[in-house]
Design a protein around this motif. Sequence first.
Motif, PDB file in Angstrom:
ATOM      1  N   GLN A 291       0.829  -1.199   0.000  1.00 15.13           N
ATOM      2  CA  GLN A 291       0.000   0.000   0.000  1.00 15.13           C
ATOM      3  C   GLN A 291       0.871   1.259   0.000  1.00 15.13           C
ATOM      4  O   GLN A 291       0.604   2.199  -0.743  1.00 15.13           O
ATOM      5  CB  GLN A 291      -0.931  -0.004   1.210  1.00 15.13           C
ATOM      6  N   LEU A 292       1.913   1.282   0.798  1.00 10.13           N
ATOM      7  CA  LEU A 292       2.822   2.429   0.830  1.00 10.13           C
ATOM      8  C   LEU A 292       3.543   2.574  -0.504  1.00 10.13           C
ATOM      9  O   LEU A 292       3.655   3.671  -1.043  1.00 10.13           O
ATOM     10  CB  LEU A 292       3.830   2.276   1.969  1.00 10.13           C
ATOM     11  N   HIS A 293       4.012   1.468  -1.058  1.00 12.20           N
ATOM     12  CA  HIS A 293       4.682   1.491  -2.361  1.00 12.20           C
ATOM     13  C   HIS A 293       3.762   2.066  -3.434  1.00 12.20           C
ATOM     14  O   HIS A 293       4.157   2.932  -4.221  1.00 12.20           O
ATOM     15  CB  HIS A 293       5.127   0.077  -2.747  1.00 12.20           C
ATOM     16  N   ASP A 294       2.522   1.592  -3.470  1.00 10.61           N
ATOM     17  CA  ASP A 294       1.570   2.063  -4.471  1.00 10.61           C
ATOM     18  C   ASP A 294       1.268   3.552  -4.307  1.00 10.61           C
ATOM     19  O   ASP A 294       1.157   4.277  -5.297  1.00 10.61           O
ATOM     20  CB  ASP A 294       0.275   1.250  -4.398  1.00 10.61           C
ATOM     21  N   LEU A 295       1.151   4.000  -3.062  1.00 10.85           N
ATOM     22  CA  LEU A 295       0.899   5.421  -2.808  1.00 10.85           C
ATOM     23  C   LEU A 295       2.051   6.289  -3.300  1.00 10.85           C
ATOM     24  O   LEU A 295       1.839   7.309  -3.961  1.00 10.85           O
ATOM     25  CB  LEU A 295       0.667   5.653  -1.308  1.00 10.85           C
ATOM     26  N   ILE A 296       3.272   5.870  -3.019  1.00 13.23           N
ATOM     27  CA  ILE A 296       4.446   6.615  -3.462  1.00 13.23           C
ATOM     28  C   ILE A 296       4.524   6.605  -4.987  1.00 13.23           C
ATOM     29  O   ILE A 296       4.762   7.642  -5.620  1.00 13.23           O
ATOM     30  CB  ILE A 296       5.727   6.054  -2.829  1.00 13.23           C
ATOM     31  N   ALA A 297       4.306   5.456  -5.598  1.00 14.12           N
ATOM     32  CA  ALA A 297       4.363   5.337  -7.067  1.00 14.12           C
ATOM     33  C   ALA A 297       3.303   6.207  -7.712  1.00 14.12           C
ATOM     34  O   ALA A 297       3.549   6.828  -8.755  1.00 14.12           O
ATOM     35  CB  ALA A 297       4.187   3.888  -7.476  1.00 14.12           C
ATOM     36  N   HIS A 298       2.131   6.289  -7.094  1.00 11.42           N
ATOM     37  CA  HIS A 298       1.039   7.076  -7.656  1.00 11.42           C
ATOM     38  C   HIS A 298       1.338   8.577  -7.586  1.00 11.42           C
ATOM     39  O   HIS A 298       0.894   9.343  -8.445  1.00 11.42           O
ATOM     40  CB  HIS A 298      -0.265   6.762  -6.905  1.00 11.42           C
ATOM     41  N   ASN A 299       2.071   9.023  -6.592  1.00 13.82           N
ATOM     42  CA  ASN A 299       2.329  10.447  -6.390  1.00 13.82           C
ATOM     43  C   ASN A 299       3.618  10.926  -7.034  1.00 13.82           C
ATOM     44  O   ASN A 299       4.049  12.048  -6.784  1.00 13.82           O
ATOM     45  CB  ASN A 299       2.348  10.756  -4.894  1.00 13.82           C
ATOM     46  N   ARG A 300       4.222  10.120  -7.869  1.00 12.77           N
ATOM     47  CA  ARG A 300       5.458  10.558  -8.528  1.00 12.77           C
ATOM     48  C   ARG A 300       5.154  11.445  -9.680  1.00 12.77           C
ATOM     49  O   ARG A 300       4.299  11.460 -10.390  1.00 12.77           O
ATOM     50  CB  ARG A 300       6.263   9.363  -9.021  1.00 12.77           C
TER      51      ARG A 300
END
Length: 115
Positions: A106-115
């Motif tokens: 979930q954290l990985h996906d959030l970071i990837a989405h906000n790049r």
Amino acid sequence: VLDEPQKITPVTREALFDSELELFSHQEIIITDRWHAMVFSVLTGTPCLLFGNSYGKGKHAYFDWLEHINWVSYTDEEDTERIKQQINAVMEAKTHAYDLTPDFKQLHDLIAHNR
């Protein structure tokens, strides 16, 4: 906690880290109430019994991410006979592969989405 050196620099950091991991890896068991000691135990495959403390960081990290690791256990136990049983259990546990990737998806996906 290191007694020496008084100052950790970028040059000495890796060697000091490796030295601490080496120290942990040669222990029969780690009994602690500190989060970092538990993490070093996980990294080195050293059995660990983690006790609670006043701020709960280790307890929450254990239950959030590490309770499936056989050679690490958490306790608030005060009965010495039960503590001895828990020590024996983690010392007899076999090390195994573990993957924390799903815990951080979930954290990985959030970071990837906000790049």
